[in-house]
Design a protein around this motif. Structure first.
Motif, PDB file in Angstrom:
ATOM      1  N   UNK A  78     -72.415 -26.193 -91.294  1.00  0.00           N
ATOM      2  CA  UNK A  78     -72.272 -27.532 -90.720  1.00  0.00           C
ATOM      3  C   UNK A  78     -73.539 -27.900 -89.969  1.00  0.00           C
ATOM      4  N   UNK A  79     -73.681 -29.187 -89.698  1.00  0.00           N
ATOM      5  CA  UNK A  79     -74.770 -29.644 -88.846  1.00  0.00           C
ATOM      6  C   UNK A  79     -74.309 -30.851 -88.041  1.00  0.00           C
ATOM      7  N   UNK A  80     -74.984 -31.072 -86.927  1.00  0.00           N
ATOM      8  CA  UNK A  80     -74.727 -32.191 -86.029  1.00  0.00           C
ATOM      9  C   UNK A  80     -76.063 -32.825 -85.708  1.00  0.00           C
ATOM     10  N   UNK A  81     -76.107 -34.144 -85.764  1.00  0.00           N
ATOM     11  CA  UNK A  81     -77.358 -34.808 -85.413  1.00  0.00           C
ATOM     12  C   UNK A  81     -77.090 -36.132 -84.728  1.00  0.00           C
ATOM     13  N   UNK A  82     -78.105 -36.594 -84.022  1.00  0.00           N
ATOM     14  CA  UNK A  82     -78.036 -37.872 -83.318  1.00  0.00           C
ATOM     15  C   UNK A  82     -79.103 -38.794 -83.881  1.00  0.00           C
ATOM     16  N   UNK A  85     -85.488 -42.414 -85.512  1.00  0.00           N
ATOM     17  CA  UNK A  85     -85.558 -40.960 -85.515  1.00  0.00           C
ATOM     18  C   UNK A  85     -84.160 -40.345 -85.539  1.00  0.00           C
ATOM     19  N   UNK A  86     -84.104 -39.115 -85.991  1.00  0.00           N
ATOM     20  CA  UNK A  86     -82.881 -38.327 -85.863  1.00  0.00           C
ATOM     21  C   UNK A  86     -83.250 -37.019 -85.177  1.00  0.00           C
ATOM     22  N   UNK A  87     -82.295 -36.510 -84.419  1.00  0.00           N
ATOM     23  CA  UNK A  87     -82.475 -35.243 -83.725  1.00  0.00           C
ATOM     24  C   UNK A  87     -81.403 -34.290 -84.231  1.00  0.00           C
ATOM     25  N   UNK A  88     -81.821 -33.221 -84.895  1.00  0.00           N
ATOM     26  CA  UNK A  88     -80.894 -32.218 -85.415  1.00  0.00           C
ATOM     27  C   UNK A  88     -80.476 -31.333 -84.246  1.00  0.00           C
ATOM     28  N   UNK A  89     -79.251 -31.534 -83.776  1.00  0.00           N
ATOM     29  CA  UNK A  89     -78.757 -30.828 -82.594  1.00  0.00           C
ATOM     30  C   UNK A  89     -78.292 -29.416 -82.930  1.00  0.00           C
ATOM     31  N   UNK A  90     -77.656 -29.257 -84.083  1.00  0.00           N
ATOM     32  CA  UNK A  90     -77.154 -27.961 -84.517  1.00  0.00           C
ATOM     33  C   UNK A  90     -77.183 -27.891 -86.030  1.00  0.00           C
ATOM     34  N   UNK A  91     -77.480 -26.718 -86.540  1.00  0.00           N
ATOM     35  CA  UNK A  91     -77.262 -26.435 -87.951  1.00  0.00           C
ATOM     36  C   UNK A  91     -76.862 -24.970 -88.048  1.00  0.00           C
ATOM     37  N   UNK A  92     -75.792 -24.722 -88.773  1.00  0.00           N
ATOM     38  CA  UNK A  92     -75.260 -23.367 -88.880  1.00  0.00           C
ATOM     39  C   UNK A  92     -74.884 -23.097 -90.328  1.00  0.00           C
ATOM     40  N   UNK A  93     -75.295 -21.933 -90.819  1.00  0.00           N
ATOM     41  CA  UNK A  93     -74.909 -21.470 -92.148  1.00  0.00           C
ATOM     42  C   UNK A  93     -74.124 -20.173 -91.958  1.00  0.00           C
ATOM     43  N   UNK A  94     -72.938 -20.123 -92.528  1.00  0.00           N
ATOM     44  CA  UNK A  94     -72.082 -18.938 -92.468  1.00  0.00           C
ATOM     45  C   UNK A  94     -72.868 -17.730 -92.986  1.00  0.00           C
TER      46      UNK A  94
END
Length: 164
Positions: A75-79, A84-93
């Motif tokens: 999953x990922x979360x961005x603003x 511009x976009x700011x990638x707040x989180x990105x996670x790969x199992x």
């Protein structure tokens, strides 16, 4: 290269029902990036706020990637803010790492950013997570600045021009 056909993967936009699944992975995600993180009730409340309040009122977006068997890939979360976009989180199992899924997810994030008229993307990557730093560098991000989160463990402020 992703070994599974893209037709066997599907994206889902964040819904509150996915929050427990996302929270389940936060300890692993943050342990990769911080030595002294405290995983207490306040930590999980802050993450919950990013997802629930951020998506409701702060131009935040999140997408989750699943296999056809409903197994979470990541999953990922961005603003989004103006151009511009700011990638707040990105996670790969863990079982999907080093198989091309991270790059697939990053490309999806960048495409979603462009759909919002973003011309650039920013993110932070912890120096202690050299795998992540290398991944972002290999995918066109450059280090703009170094900030200190913990003593002796800086994190890099990274940028990518999405207009190329």
């Amino acid at each position: 290269m992703i070994p599974v056909s893209e037709s066997r993967l599907h994206w889902v936009s964040f819904k509150d029902e996915y929050l427990p699944l996302i929270l389940h992975h936060q300890k692993e995600l943050y342990s990769l990036n911080f030595h002294n993180m405290v995983f207490d009730q306040m930590f999980y409340a802050n993450i919950s706020g990013w997802y629930i309040e951020g998506i409701a009122s702060q131009n935040c977006y999140s997408n989750l990637l699943f296999t056809s068997k409903q197994k979470l890939v990541g999953f990922y979360l961005y603003q989004h803010n103006l151009t511009t976009t700011y990638l707040m989180q990105m996670f790969v199992e863990k079982s999907f790492r080093k198989k091309g899924y991270g790059q697939y997810m990053l490309r999806h994030f960048e495409q979603k950013s462009k759909e919002l008229d973003a011309r650039s993307s920013f993110l932070h990557a912890s120096k202690m997570n050299q795998q992540a730093v290398s991944f972002y560098l290999q995918n066109g991000y450059v280090i703009l600045d170094e900030e200190m989160d913990e003593p002796d463990y800086p994190r890099y402020f990274m940028f990518k021009n999405l207009e190329r």
